[in-house]
Write a protein that holds these residues in place. Sequence first.
Motif, short mmCIF file in Angstrom:
data_model
loop_
_atom_site.label_atom_id
_atom_site.label_comp_id
_atom_site.label_asym_id
_atom_site.label_seq_id
_atom_site.Cartn_x
_atom_site.Cartn_y
_atom_site.Cartn_z
N THR A 19 0.95 -1.06 0.08
CA THR A 19 -0.04 -0.01 0.03
C THR A 19 0.97 1.37 -0.01
O THR A 19 0.56 2.37 -0.73
CB THR A 19 -1.02 0.07 1.22
OG1 THR A 19 -1.82 -1.25 1.14
CG2 THR A 19 -1.72 1.35 1.17
N LEU A 20 2.02 1.31 0.75
CA LEU A 20 2.82 2.24 0.85
C LEU A 20 3.50 2.58 -0.47
O LEU A 20 3.61 3.65 -1.00
CB LEU A 20 3.99 2.16 1.98
CG LEU A 20 3.41 2.37 3.51
CD1 LEU A 20 4.65 1.85 4.26
CD2 LEU A 20 2.97 3.86 3.68
N LEU A 21 4.01 1.50 -1.29
CA LEU A 21 4.47 1.64 -2.73
C LEU A 21 3.42 2.29 -3.60
O LEU A 21 3.83 2.88 -4.60
CB LEU A 21 4.74 0.09 -2.95
CG LEU A 21 6.24 -0.32 -2.39
CD1 LEU A 21 6.44 -1.83 -2.58
CD2 LEU A 21 7.51 0.54 -2.53
N THR A 22 2.31 1.79 -3.44
CA THR A 22 1.26 2.18 -4.22
C THR A 22 1.19 3.84 -4.07
O THR A 22 0.82 4.59 -5.09
CB THR A 22 -0.05 1.66 -3.90
OG1 THR A 22 0.25 0.20 -4.24
CG2 THR A 22 -1.24 2.18 -5.00
N TRP A 23 0.92 4.31 -2.85
CA TRP A 23 1.14 5.44 -2.63
C TRP A 23 2.43 6.41 -3.23
O TRP A 23 2.23 7.51 -3.96
CB TRP A 23 0.86 5.90 -1.09
CG TRP A 23 1.15 7.53 -0.54
CD1 TRP A 23 0.41 8.31 -0.82
CD2 TRP A 23 2.22 7.72 0.18
NE1 TRP A 23 0.86 9.53 -0.41
CE2 TRP A 23 2.11 9.14 0.35
CE3 TRP A 23 3.35 7.25 0.69
CZ2 TRP A 23 2.97 9.90 1.16
CZ3 TRP A 23 4.17 8.03 1.49
CH2 TRP A 23 3.97 9.55 1.69
N ARG A 24 3.68 5.75 -3.05
CA ARG A 24 4.56 6.63 -3.63
C ARG A 24 4.67 6.69 -5.13
O ARG A 24 4.82 7.53 -5.77
CB ARG A 24 5.90 5.68 -3.25
CG ARG A 24 6.15 5.78 -1.71
CD ARG A 24 6.27 7.19 -1.25
NE ARG A 24 7.35 7.79 -1.73
CZ ARG A 24 7.73 9.02 -1.60
NH1 ARG A 24 7.20 9.87 -0.75
NH2 ARG A 24 8.87 9.70 -2.26
N ILE A 25 3.91 5.55 -5.86
CA ILE A 25 3.84 5.39 -7.35
C ILE A 25 2.97 6.40 -7.49
O ILE A 25 3.14 7.19 -8.57
CB ILE A 25 3.55 4.00 -7.74
CG1 ILE A 25 4.78 3.03 -7.50
CG2 ILE A 25 3.23 4.14 -9.26
CD1 ILE A 25 4.33 1.67 -7.79
N ALA A 26 1.64 6.54 -6.85
CA ALA A 26 0.86 7.37 -7.40
C ALA A 26 1.08 9.00 -6.97
O ALA A 26 0.81 9.72 -7.99
CB ALA A 26 -0.40 7.33 -6.31
N LEU A 27 1.97 9.29 -6.42
CA LEU A 27 2.48 10.49 -5.90
C LEU A 27 3.22 11.07 -7.28
O LEU A 27 3.36 12.40 -7.58
CB LEU A 27 3.52 10.64 -4.70
CG LEU A 27 2.99 10.67 -3.40
CD1 LEU A 27 4.01 10.61 -2.30
CD2 LEU A 27 2.02 12.02 -3.17
N ARG A 28 3.76 10.20 -8.23
CA ARG A 28 4.32 10.77 -9.22
C ARG A 28 3.50 10.74 -10.65
O ARG A 28 3.92 11.32 -11.53
CB ARG A 28 5.42 9.56 -9.84
CG ARG A 28 6.68 9.75 -8.73
CD ARG A 28 7.65 8.65 -8.68
NE ARG A 28 8.89 8.72 -8.04
CZ ARG A 28 9.27 8.80 -6.64
NH1 ARG A 28 8.04 8.58 -5.97
NH2 ARG A 28 10.36 8.81 -6.42
#
Length: 212
Positions: A58-67
């Motif tokens: 979930t955290l990785l999904t957030w970091r990807i989405a931030l871009r």
Amino acid sequence: VVGLMAQDALHGHFQAFYGGQAYGGTAEPYLIASAFLVFGQSAVVAEIVELVLTAVATLLTWRIALRIVPPRIAVLTAALAWVAPAVAVRDSVRVYGFRGVTMVCGLLVILLAMRALEGRRDLLTFGCLGLAVGVGWWSSPEIAYYAVPVGVILALAVARSPHWREWVRPGCFALGTAAVGALPWIWANVGSHLASIRTQPASPSDFGSRFG
């Protein structure tokens, strides 16, 4: 079965794949074994490891989405990844033994590829990218689902670079770390004459049936 593999690991017994199979890497059972050492051996501890892997995804999904999208929408994206669909919530605490690590590795590869698109060419980024690919491939051939988006991202990164030669060194380093991450898969398949490839899938042979 996964708990038994984790117990075996605590006694120094290594196996590359889920018991009785030529696929399903054992990175996840060894994470569970590490948790057993700290918190004791129980099904709840194994389920908590799965929950932690889901949280990391979930955290990785957030970091990807931030871009890709504004910060508030990125948070919403991560929240949706955490709670939906219902089958994902159910599976977030099921101890399958390899799918949690596969998902984390796949998302990590996408995130690192996006960092490369942003101009990061350092060996740490590409070393981690290759390692995630290797461990993901060992864990499950389902890592191939991430090949298309990662391929598109890296192709864009190369196209935007003024000199293609600057990709040679980090690219070779990524291939090397991928081989290191996949070493258990390679080791097992050298001894079994590529059983992981020959047994996937045994039947049926036509595309429509396989897709089903």
